[in-house]
Design a protein around this motif. Structure first.
Motif, PDB file in Angstrom:
ATOM      1  N   ARG A  35      -7.687  -0.935  -2.106  1.00  0.00           N
ATOM      2  CA  ARG A  35      -7.336  -1.909  -3.144  1.00  0.00           C
ATOM      3  C   ARG A  35      -7.833  -1.465  -4.520  1.00  0.00           C
ATOM      4  NH1 ARG A  35      -4.407  -5.648  -1.184  1.00  0.00           N
ATOM      5  NH2 ARG A  35      -4.869  -6.940   0.658  1.00  0.00           N
ATOM      6  N   ALA A  36      -8.892  -0.678  -4.573  1.00  0.00           N
ATOM      7  CA  ALA A  36      -9.376  -0.155  -5.857  1.00  0.00           C
ATOM      8  C   ALA A  36      -8.449   0.925  -6.403  1.00  0.00           C
ATOM      9  CB  ALA A  36     -10.791   0.403  -5.695  1.00  0.00           C
ATOM     10  N   LEU A  37      -7.641   1.515  -5.508  1.00  0.00           N
ATOM     11  CA  LEU A  37      -6.782   2.628  -5.914  1.00  0.00           C
ATOM     12  C   LEU A  37      -5.343   2.212  -6.216  1.00  0.00           C
ATOM     13  CD1 LEU A  37      -7.929   5.343  -3.328  1.00  0.00           C
ATOM     14  CD2 LEU A  37      -8.554   5.194  -5.745  1.00  0.00           C
ATOM     15  N   VAL A  38      -4.750   1.419  -5.309  1.00  0.00           N
ATOM     16  CA  VAL A  38      -3.329   1.083  -5.441  1.00  0.00           C
ATOM     17  C   VAL A  38      -3.094  -0.372  -5.039  1.00  0.00           C
ATOM     18  CG1 VAL A  38      -2.592   3.457  -4.940  1.00  0.00           C
ATOM     19  CG2 VAL A  38      -2.763   1.791  -3.074  1.00  0.00           C
ATOM     20  N   ARG A  39      -1.913  -0.843  -5.348  1.00  0.00           N
ATOM     21  CA  ARG A  39      -1.503  -2.197  -4.966  1.00  0.00           C
ATOM     22  C   ARG A  39      -0.749  -2.155  -3.639  1.00  0.00           C
ATOM     23  NH1 ARG A  39       3.084  -5.802  -8.097  1.00  0.00           N
ATOM     24  NH2 ARG A  39       2.929  -7.687  -6.805  1.00  0.00           N
ATOM     25  N   PHE A  40      -1.088  -3.054  -2.726  1.00  0.00           N
ATOM     26  CA  PHE A  40      -0.345  -3.201  -1.471  1.00  0.00           C
ATOM     27  C   PHE A  40      -0.588  -4.613  -0.952  1.00  0.00           C
ATOM     28  CE2 PHE A  40      -4.507  -1.501  -0.542  1.00  0.00           C
ATOM     29  CZ  PHE A  40      -4.940  -2.199   0.569  1.00  0.00           C
ATOM     30  N   ASP A  41       0.163  -4.997   0.072  1.00  0.00           N
ATOM     31  CA  ASP A  41       0.088  -6.365   0.577  1.00  0.00           C
ATOM     32  C   ASP A  41      -0.761  -6.503   1.842  1.00  0.00           C
ATOM     33  OD1 ASP A  41       1.856  -7.653  -1.371  1.00  0.00           O
ATOM     34  OD2 ASP A  41       3.410  -6.397  -0.481  1.00  0.00           O
ATOM     35  N   ASP A  42      -0.663  -5.551   2.748  1.00  0.00           N
ATOM     36  CA  ASP A  42      -1.419  -5.639   3.995  1.00  0.00           C
ATOM     37  C   ASP A  42      -1.836  -4.260   4.459  1.00  0.00           C
ATOM     38  OD1 ASP A  42      -1.553  -8.465   5.113  1.00  0.00           O
ATOM     39  OD2 ASP A  42       0.593  -8.309   4.675  1.00  0.00           O
ATOM     40  N   ILE A  43      -2.849  -4.246   5.310  1.00  0.00           N
ATOM     41  CA  ILE A  43      -3.303  -3.020   5.947  1.00  0.00           C
ATOM     42  C   ILE A  43      -3.463  -3.297   7.431  1.00  0.00           C
ATOM     43  CG2 ILE A  43      -5.735  -3.584   5.505  1.00  0.00           C
ATOM     44  CD1 ILE A  43      -6.326  -0.626   5.228  1.00  0.00           C
ATOM     45  N   VAL A  44      -3.093  -2.332   8.258  1.00  0.00           N
ATOM     46  CA  VAL A  44      -3.343  -2.433   9.691  1.00  0.00           C
ATOM     47  C   VAL A  44      -3.799  -1.062  10.169  1.00  0.00           C
ATOM     48  CG1 VAL A  44      -0.933  -1.953  10.339  1.00  0.00           C
ATOM     49  CG2 VAL A  44      -2.438  -3.121  11.949  1.00  0.00           C
ATOM     50  N   MET A 141       0.906  -1.401   3.647  1.00  0.00           N
ATOM     51  CA  MET A 141       2.241  -1.994   3.660  1.00  0.00           C
ATOM     52  C   MET A 141       2.533  -2.742   2.371  1.00  0.00           C
ATOM     53  SD  MET A 141       2.095  -3.525   7.526  1.00  0.00           S
ATOM     54  CE  MET A 141       2.186  -2.429   8.954  1.00  0.00           C
ATOM     55  N   ARG A 142       3.745  -2.564   1.873  1.00  0.00           N
ATOM     56  CA  ARG A 142       4.223  -3.327   0.726  1.00  0.00           C
ATOM     57  C   ARG A 142       5.470  -4.079   1.138  1.00  0.00           C
ATOM     58  NH1 ARG A 142       3.180  -0.127  -4.922  1.00  0.00           N
ATOM     59  NH2 ARG A 142       4.076  -2.073  -5.650  1.00  0.00           N
ATOM     60  N   ARG A 143       5.468  -5.397   0.891  1.00  0.00           N
ATOM     61  CA  ARG A 143       6.600  -6.247   1.247  1.00  0.00           C
ATOM     62  C   ARG A 143       7.758  -6.032   0.274  1.00  0.00           C
ATOM     63  NH1 ARG A 143       4.987  -9.944   5.404  1.00  0.00           N
ATOM     64  NH2 ARG A 143       2.876  -9.267   5.974  1.00  0.00           N
ATOM     65  N   GLU A 144       8.893  -6.634   0.644  1.00  0.00           N
ATOM     66  CA  GLU A 144      10.093  -6.462  -0.180  1.00  0.00           C
ATOM     67  C   GLU A 144       9.876  -6.939  -1.603  1.00  0.00           C
ATOM     68  OE1 GLU A 144      12.861  -8.631   2.172  1.00  0.00           O
ATOM     69  OE2 GLU A 144      13.364  -6.931   3.474  1.00  0.00           O
ATOM     70  N   LYS A 145       9.114  -8.019  -1.779  1.00  0.00           N
ATOM     71  CA  LYS A 145       8.886  -8.561  -3.121  1.00  0.00           C
ATOM     72  C   LYS A 145       8.034  -7.623  -3.986  1.00  0.00           C
ATOM     73  CE  LYS A 145       4.999 -11.359  -1.373  1.00  0.00           C
ATOM     74  NZ  LYS A 145       3.971 -10.388  -1.746  1.00  0.00           N
ATOM     75  N   THR A 146       7.241  -6.764  -3.337  1.00  0.00           N
ATOM     76  CA  THR A 146       6.349  -5.862  -4.063  1.00  0.00           C
ATOM     77  C   THR A 146       7.023  -4.543  -4.391  1.00  0.00           C
ATOM     78  OG1 THR A 146       4.507  -6.834  -2.831  1.00  0.00           O
ATOM     79  CG2 THR A 146       4.047  -4.802  -4.027  1.00  0.00           C
ATOM     80  N   GLY A 147       7.907  -4.096  -3.518  1.00  0.00           N
ATOM     81  CA  GLY A 147       8.603  -2.832  -3.746  1.00  0.00           C
ATOM     82  C   GLY A 147       7.852  -1.639  -3.179  1.00  0.00           C
TER      83      GLY A 147
END
Length: 265
Positions: A35-44, A141-147
């Motif tokens: 999260r300090a490096l890039v934007r994303f929605d979830d991690i697994v 993971m990035r959702r559709e709304k995030t691109g």
């Protein structure tokens, strides 16, 4: 997105000072670092070992998403996942899903029936072999709304890959034993066949038919299957028609339904 160096260095300091950590603590460390490096929605984070059901080490999903991304996935669809297939090939590094997917993946029944439920714009995975055939995959993971992940962010994650691998190897060096504890380790006499192998045996498919049908379900075209198995496209189509006739079906969606039903029986 600008790199949050304060959060990054704080996370690294906490990680360096911890003598050992649980699955959740390691997951939280990787989450904060990413999260300090890039934007994303979830991690697994999954651990994979040969054809065994993957172990869920950490995720950030709510209950509904956990059912789709973890519970349903572990029930059988993982066997058709490009990320899983990449671990079977022994590859290491960071990859975009679309780099690894077969040529017909996004029009396959697996994609339409299962993967489309995730509503992801993109998934990126860090592939880290740890020991004894076990590979840990950290998926962002990035959702559709995030691109999708922009090229500069993907490049930044590539620069971070050696450190991600070091964190994973330090935390998860004993996973082969955990697979053995679940009855999925190598050499278990009570489980000589994988779940997929048992399906093909139950459906009375030959080894060649099973190889072709697995690739069909993964999203490979007849041309791609021919190249992978070193046979002609016409031979692939003949085997595929024979399987459909043997199973009494006429479509890929029926094939996937039979496959998933028998995986869970």
């Amino acid at each position: 997105m600008r790199v949050d160096f304060t959060a990054l260095f704080r996370t690294l300091a906490d990680w360096a000072g911890a003598p050992e950590s649980s699955d959740r603590q390691t997951g939280e460390t990787l989450l904060a670092m990413m999260r300090a490096l890039v934007r994303f929605d979830d991690i697994v984070i999954f651990a994979y070992h040969e054809k065994a059901r993957p172990i869920d080490l950490f995720s950030t999903f709510d209950a509904d998403d956990h059912h789709v991304f973890v519970t349903l996935y572990q029930a059988g669809p993982y066997l058709l996942d490009p990320f899983y297939r990449t671990t079977r090939a022994g590859r290491a590094g960071i990859f975009r899903m679309r780099e690894l997917a077969p040529d017909r993946f996004f029009s396959s029944e697996y994609f339409r029936t299962y993967y489309s439920q995730t509503r992801l714009a993109e998934e990126i995975g860090f592939f880290v072999p740890v020991e004894d055939g076990v590979t840990v995959v950290v998926s962002l993971m990035r959702r559709e709304k995030t691109g999708v992940f922009p090229a500069p962010e993907f490049a930044l994650l590539g620069d971070a890959e050696p450190f991600v691998a070091a964190v994973v190897r330090r935390a998860w060096s004993g996973l082969a034993g955990r697979f053995a504890e679940t009855g999925q380790g190598r050499g278990r006499r009570s489980e000589p066949l994988s779940a997929a192998d048992r399906v093909w045996r139950k459906l009375n498919l030959t080894d060649r038919e099973a190889s072709i049908i697995e690739l069909v379900l993964q999203g490979h075209s007849s041309e791609s299957i021919g190249l992978k198995l070193d046979i002609s496209t016409g031979t692939v189509k003949v085997h595929r028609r024979n399987v459909y006739r043997k199973l009494g079906i006429s479509s890929q969606i029926q094939l996937l339904s039979i496959y998933l039903k028998n995986l869970q029986s």
